[in-house]
Design an enzyme around this catalytic site. Structure first.
Site, PDB file in Angstrom:
ATOM      1  N   SER A 158      37.851  87.441   4.055  1.00  0.00           N
ATOM      2  CA  SER A 158      36.526  86.846   4.199  1.00  0.00           C
ATOM      3  C   SER A 158      36.449  85.577   3.374  1.00  0.00           C
ATOM      4  CB  SER A 158      35.445  87.832   3.721  1.00  0.00           C
ATOM      5  OG  SER A 158      34.177  87.213   3.656  1.00  0.00           O
TER       6      SER A 158
ATOM      7  N   TYR B 197      31.685  93.741  -3.034  1.00  0.00           N
ATOM      8  CA  TYR B 197      32.357  93.399  -1.778  1.00  0.00           C
ATOM      9  C   TYR B 197      33.371  92.281  -1.942  1.00  0.00           C
ATOM     10  CZ  TYR B 197      32.641  91.479   3.036  1.00  0.00           C
ATOM     11  OH  TYR B 197      33.066  90.997   4.242  1.00  0.00           O
TER      12      TYR B 197
ATOM     13  N   LYS C 188      37.599  91.741  -0.740  1.00  0.00           N
ATOM     14  CA  LYS C 188      38.108  90.751   0.205  1.00  0.00           C
ATOM     15  C   LYS C 188      39.130  89.828  -0.452  1.00  0.00           C
ATOM     16  CE  LYS C 188      36.109  92.144   3.903  1.00  0.00           C
ATOM     17  NZ  LYS C 188      36.906  92.579   5.069  1.00  0.00           N
TER      18      LYS C 188
END
Length: 261
Positions: free
Chosen positions: A151, A164, A168
């Site tokens: 990401s 998060y 990633k």
């Protein structure tokens, strides 16, 4: 077109969003076998049945084998590989896509949100990458292409994504290191870094009109991404067009990252 003619493609988290778009695009470009992982609850089961039907009607040369399970559990990856190889004999491409992002304030975040996000996004990517890489190493002809869906969040921070963004970044690093570890077996490993893609994972966050307009305004191409915007680069990295590409990171964000002025 037949960029993936005869290839067997495994995709985790394939019932919706980017994973679903990748499955359709791979079938479109000639993949003959699709190993489609999904979580396995009632909702994703219905979605995978719909996807399988869409592929069978639109691309009758592509066979589908669906495998349910929690990607955060090591046994699921073992099951995916075992069932996939039983169905198709080999695995040529892995798209490690399954992921979650339950937005949460950092200071009050329950630890189970941190643990679950890491378990699905990073641990799950490690488990399936290792399991598929061992299959690619042992099969004849040896080799394959592994694609980790990272990401833009691997490169930038997010106040509601403190749990998060590290996962990633970890997927990006995982692909870089596996490229080094697996090159001798003719296995390529690369990462794709999507920008803001309109999927279920951020549907609630983007329901805020001001935030959505702000994200669109920051994107050079003037729109949010769609899942099929990621599927095309996946096909490229899976194909022989990228036969000398490994350890790379491909940012697919409509110009969001560079638009700092």
């Amino acid at each position: 077109m037949s960029l993936l003619a005869g290839r067997i493609v495994c995709i985790t988290g394939s019932s919706r969003g980017i994973g679903r778009a990748c499955a359709i695009e791979c079938a479109k470009y000639g993949a003959t076998g699709l190993i489609l992982h999904y979580f396995g609850d009632a909702e994703t089961t219905a979605e995978i049945r719909s996807l399988s039907q869409e592929i069978s009607v639109g691309y009758p040369d592509a066979r589908v084998h669906a495998v349910p399970g929690d990607i955060g559990e090591p046994a699921t990856s073992k099951k995916i590989v075992e069932e996939g190889v039983k169905a198709f004999g080999r695995i040529d491409v892995l798209v490690s896509n399954a992921g979650i992002c339950p937005f949460s304030d950092f200071l009050s975040m329950p630890l189970d949100i941190w643990h679950r996000t890491r378990q699905v996004n990073l641990d799950g990517s490690f488990y399936i990458t290792q399991a598929v890489a061992n299959q690619m190493k042992d099969q004849t002809p040896q080799g394959g292409s592994i694609i980790g869906i990272s990401s833009i969040s691997a490169l930038v921070g997010g106040g509601q994504q403190v749990h998060y963004t590290p996962t990633k970044a970890g997927i990006l690093s995982l692909m870089q290191s596996t490229a080094v570890a697996l090159g001798e077996y003719n296995i390529r490993a690369n990462a794709i870094l999507p920008g803001t893609i309109a999927t279920d994972i951020n549907k609630e966050d983007l329901s805020d009109k001001a935030k959505r307009e702000g994200m669109v305004g920051r994107t050079v191409l003037g729109r949010l991404g769609n899942p099929d915007d990621i599927a095309g680069p996946v096909v490229f990295l899976a194909s022989d067009l990228a036969k000398y590409v490994t350890g790379a990171s491909l940012l697919v964000d409509g110009g969001l990252f560079v638009n700092l002025q």
